[in-house]
Design an enzyme around this catalytic site. Structure first.
Site, PDB file in Angstrom:
ATOM      1  N   SER A 197      42.088  15.751  49.475  1.00 40.90           N
ATOM      2  CA  SER A 197      40.697  16.081  49.793  1.00 40.90           C
ATOM      3  C   SER A 197      40.248  17.299  49.011  1.00 40.90           C
ATOM      4  O   SER A 197      41.050  18.201  48.721  1.00 40.90           O
ATOM      5  CB  SER A 197      40.574  16.368  51.295  1.00 40.90           C
ATOM      6  OG  SER A 197      39.326  16.942  51.608  1.00 40.90           O
ATOM      7  N   TYR A 254      42.759  20.584  58.900  1.00 36.55           N
ATOM      8  CA  TYR A 254      42.676  19.344  58.127  1.00 36.55           C
ATOM      9  C   TYR A 254      43.016  19.611  56.669  1.00 36.55           C
ATOM     10  O   TYR A 254      43.841  18.912  56.056  1.00 36.55           O
ATOM     11  CB  TYR A 254      41.271  18.744  58.242  1.00 36.55           C
ATOM     12  CG  TYR A 254      41.016  17.621  57.263  1.00 36.55           C
ATOM     13  CD1 TYR A 254      41.645  16.394  57.411  1.00 36.55           C
ATOM     14  CD2 TYR A 254      40.150  17.797  56.181  1.00 36.55           C
ATOM     15  CE1 TYR A 254      41.422  15.360  56.506  1.00 36.55           C
ATOM     16  CE2 TYR A 254      39.915  16.774  55.280  1.00 36.55           C
ATOM     17  CZ  TYR A 254      40.551  15.557  55.446  1.00 36.55           C
ATOM     18  OH  TYR A 254      40.333  14.540  54.538  1.00 36.55           O
TER      19      TYR A 254
END
Length: 351
Positions: free
Chosen positions: A128, A153
């Site tokens: 990501s 995350y």
């Protein structure tokens, strides 16, 4: 080839399965159909894929179930694994951090272990853009350090890159990590801004813009993500003979391991993004400006030059075009009640 796609009922996963089957690959899928958001959307994505290319094996397995994953590898013997399953979402990681440890860390370990026990030609996994964290220099380059994540995350995605490198170094598994930048398009996740913003605008609800709307994001249309993955499948990384231990390149290695950014390379201000949604929906937004949320990154912009050199491709679909396609799907799938007529052009621009 025989390809396993994890997260096959997810946003990116479903689009990947469709493309790979159209390309003639044998595809099997894995998804746990959890209730992070309405599972009906996941079932509808699978039905959408099957309507176009036919049925495919889809195992309902949780990533934390090591024995079930190993059995799936034994049964299907994939040549390539495209690992897209994960617990997503930056803000949710503040509420339920253990879900990220279970899925993104322990779950990824189970995928790596199965790739070790049942050797594959290539493991492609989703990272990501959030790994860039507190970095302020843009465009983000895969040669930049990523030592200051701003959410759990992001930390789990950074950990995935390190875990993959270990297994690549120790067991020779060719591993490619893909740092996705704000993916959008039809069949997207309802916790992401396109559906949330479009719903608020269409129904005349208040649209909350954090950081007072001063964010900029590098939006990437789903077809560009899938095209990049399709081109990388048959390009497993090789050890880099030029890799220098004294000046190590963070994106390559003496192991068969590689990182790429996949982003549009044209960051767009959040207010411009909202204005484009207004245009395609034919409605105006009621905006509330709020402070920066914990875990949010201020601005993102991808340097995708390494991807272009490796594949001859880089994302090319402009945001106006992509949002038009998204809105067509959104109105068809959700059929929201429409309220609040579009403001005059001068009023809309003043937002």
């Amino acid at each position: 080839m025989n390809i396993l796609v994890t997260g096959a009922a997810g946003f990116i996963g479903a689009h990947c399965v469709l493309r790979l089957m159209r390309d003639g690959h044998d595809v099997c899928g894995l998804d746990n159909f959890n209730d992070y958001y309405d599972p009906q959307l996941k079932h509808d994505r699978v039905a959408w894929v099957q309507d176009q290319v036919g049925e495919f094996p889809l195992a309902r397995i949780d990533l934390i179930d090591a024995s079930a994953i190993d059995e799936l590898f034994q049964t299907h013997r994939p040549d390539v694994v495209i690992h897209l399953a994960a617990q997503a979402g930056v803000r949710y990681s503040l509420e339920n951090p253990r879900a990220y440890v279970d899925s993104n860390l322990a779950g990824f370990l189970n995928i790596l272990e199965s790739c070790r026990r049942h050797p594959v030609k290539h493991l492609i996994y989703a990272s990501s853009s959030s790994v860039y964290g507190a970095n302020q220099r843009t465009p983000y380059s895969v040669q930049d350090g990523v030592d200051h994540p701003l959410s759990l995350y992001a930390a789990t995605k950074k950990a995935n890159e390190s875990m993959a490198h270990c297994y690549s170094h120790l067991f020779g598994i060719p591993c490619t990590g893909l740092r996705f930048f704000t993916v959008y398009g039809p069949w997207g996740r309802p916790d992401m801004s396109p559906i949330q913003f479009a719903s608020a605008i269409a129904q005349g609800q208040v649209l909350r813009l954090f950081n007072h709307g001063e964010h900029a994001r590098d939006f990437t249309y789903i077809d560009d993500i899938v095209e990049s993955i399709a081109r990388l499948i048959e390009r497993p990384p090789q050890p880099s003979p030029q890799w220098d231990r004294e000046q190590p390149d963070p994106a390559s290695s003496l192991a068969p391991w590689r990182l790429y950014n996949i982003g549009g390379q044209h960051p767009v201000a959040l207010r411009t993004y909202v204005a484009l949604l207004e245009k395609h929906l034919g409605r105006t937004a009621r905006i509330e400006l709020l402070p920066l949320q914990p875990g949010d990154v201020l601005n993102t912009c991808a340097d995708a030059s390494d991807l272009a050199r490796a594949t001859g491709f880089q994302p090319r679909i402009e945001l106006d075009d992509g949002l038009g396609r998204f809105v067509d799907w959104f109105l068809d799938y959700y059929a929201p009640p429409i309220h609040a007529p579009l403001a005059a052009e001068s009023q809309r621009r003043s937002l």
